[in-house]
Design an enzyme around this catalytic site. Sequence first.
Site, PDB file in Angstrom:
ATOM      1  N   HIS A 161     -21.584   7.687 -14.560  1.00  0.00           N
ATOM      2  CA  HIS A 161     -22.283   6.622 -15.302  1.00  0.00           C
ATOM      3  C   HIS A 161     -23.758   6.556 -14.909  1.00  0.00           C
ATOM      4  CE1 HIS A 161     -19.156   4.652 -17.611  1.00  0.00           C
ATOM      5  NE2 HIS A 161     -18.351   4.678 -16.552  1.00  0.00           N
ATOM      6  N   GLN A 200     -23.222  -0.068 -16.655  1.00  0.00           N
ATOM      7  CA  GLN A 200     -22.245  -0.595 -17.604  1.00  0.00           C
ATOM      8  C   GLN A 200     -22.484  -2.073 -17.919  1.00  0.00           C
ATOM      9  OE1 GLN A 200     -18.805   1.323 -15.299  1.00  0.00           O
ATOM     10  NE2 GLN A 200     -18.017   1.154 -17.404  1.00  0.00           N
ATOM     11  N   GLY A 252     -13.169   0.641 -10.940  1.00  0.00           N
ATOM     12  CA  GLY A 252     -14.546   0.712 -10.499  1.00  0.00           C
ATOM     13  C   GLY A 252     -15.457   0.339 -11.651  1.00  0.00           C
ATOM     14  N   HIS A 308     -16.143   9.672 -11.449  1.00  0.00           N
ATOM     15  CA  HIS A 308     -16.220   8.969 -12.734  1.00  0.00           C
ATOM     16  C   HIS A 308     -17.349   7.945 -12.708  1.00  0.00           C
ATOM     17  CE1 HIS A 308     -14.405   6.911 -16.339  1.00  0.00           C
ATOM     18  NE2 HIS A 308     -15.132   5.923 -15.816  1.00  0.00           N
ATOM     19  N   GLU A 309     -17.393   7.125 -11.655  1.00  0.00           N
ATOM     20  CA  GLU A 309     -18.407   6.072 -11.590  1.00  0.00           C
ATOM     21  C   GLU A 309     -19.809   6.644 -11.438  1.00  0.00           C
ATOM     22  OE1 GLU A 309     -17.667   3.240 -12.606  1.00  0.00           O
ATOM     23  OE2 GLU A 309     -15.493   3.440 -12.418  1.00  0.00           O
ATOM     24  N   CYS A 338     -11.852   4.032 -19.207  1.00  0.00           N
ATOM     25  CA  CYS A 338     -13.166   3.520 -18.845  1.00  0.00           C
ATOM     26  C   CYS A 338     -13.378   2.158 -19.490  1.00  0.00           C
ATOM     27  CB  CYS A 338     -14.246   4.495 -19.318  1.00  0.00           C
ATOM     28  SG  CYS A 338     -15.924   4.000 -18.912  1.00  0.00           S
ATOM     29  N   LEU A 339     -13.965   1.252 -18.733  1.00  0.00           N
ATOM     30  CA  LEU A 339     -14.240  -0.081 -19.265  1.00  0.00           C
ATOM     31  C   LEU A 339     -15.237  -0.033 -20.423  1.00  0.00           C
ATOM     32  CD1 LEU A 339     -14.476  -2.059 -15.902  1.00  0.00           C
ATOM     33  CD2 LEU A 339     -12.469  -1.676 -17.367  1.00  0.00           C
TER      34      LEU A 339
END
Length: 177
Positions: free
Chosen positions: A149, A54, A49, A145-146, A103-104
Site C-alpha cells: 500500500h 488507506q 492490518g 501486503h500492507e 483488502c479493506l
Amino acid sequence: MAVRDILRMGDARLLRVAQPVPESMFDSDEMHELIADLLDTMKAASGAGIAAPQIDVDLRIVIFGGTGKNPRYPDAPDIPFTVLCNPVLEPLDDERSAGWEGCLSVPGLRGEVSRFEHLRYSGCDAAGVAFVRTVDGFHARVVQHEVDHLDGVLYPRRVEDMTKFGFTDVLFPALVA
C-alpha cells in the site's frame, strides 16, 4: 479515537507512493492520534492490518496484528500488534507461497497472491525506535501486503491467475455465513 473512511480501489490516492515519516512526527500527539485512528478503523473493519494511505494519510506507516482471531482469516495465527514506520523488507530466500488475500480497500473480493515465505523487516515504531524482525508464513504475507500500500500497489495487481480472484461470498461461503 475515530473510525476513518477507508479509500477503495479506483481512488487515485491509493496509487501514490507514500512519503517517509519525518523525524519530527515520531512520539508526537499527531502520531499517537493517527495510530489510534488506524487501530480503530482496522478493528471496525475486521482487518488484519491497515496502511496510512488507506485512510488518506500520505505517510509510510502500517499497523497490523494484535486483534486475536480475525473473522476474515479464522485459521490464521495471531500476529503481535505492530506499528511499522518507514519499513524496509528483505526476503531471506526465494521461497514463495500462494495464499488468499483480501483488502479493506477492495471489499468483498479475494485473490490468490504469491508472496515471499521468509522475510526480515525493519523500520521504526511510533516513538521512532528502530527495530528488526524476522518472520514467515501469514505474518510475512501481512507485512508484504500492507507495505505494498505504501508503494501504491493493491493486491489485485499481484494476482497471477484470474480464475483465483472473485467475490468472497462465492469463493468462501462459510466465511460470510
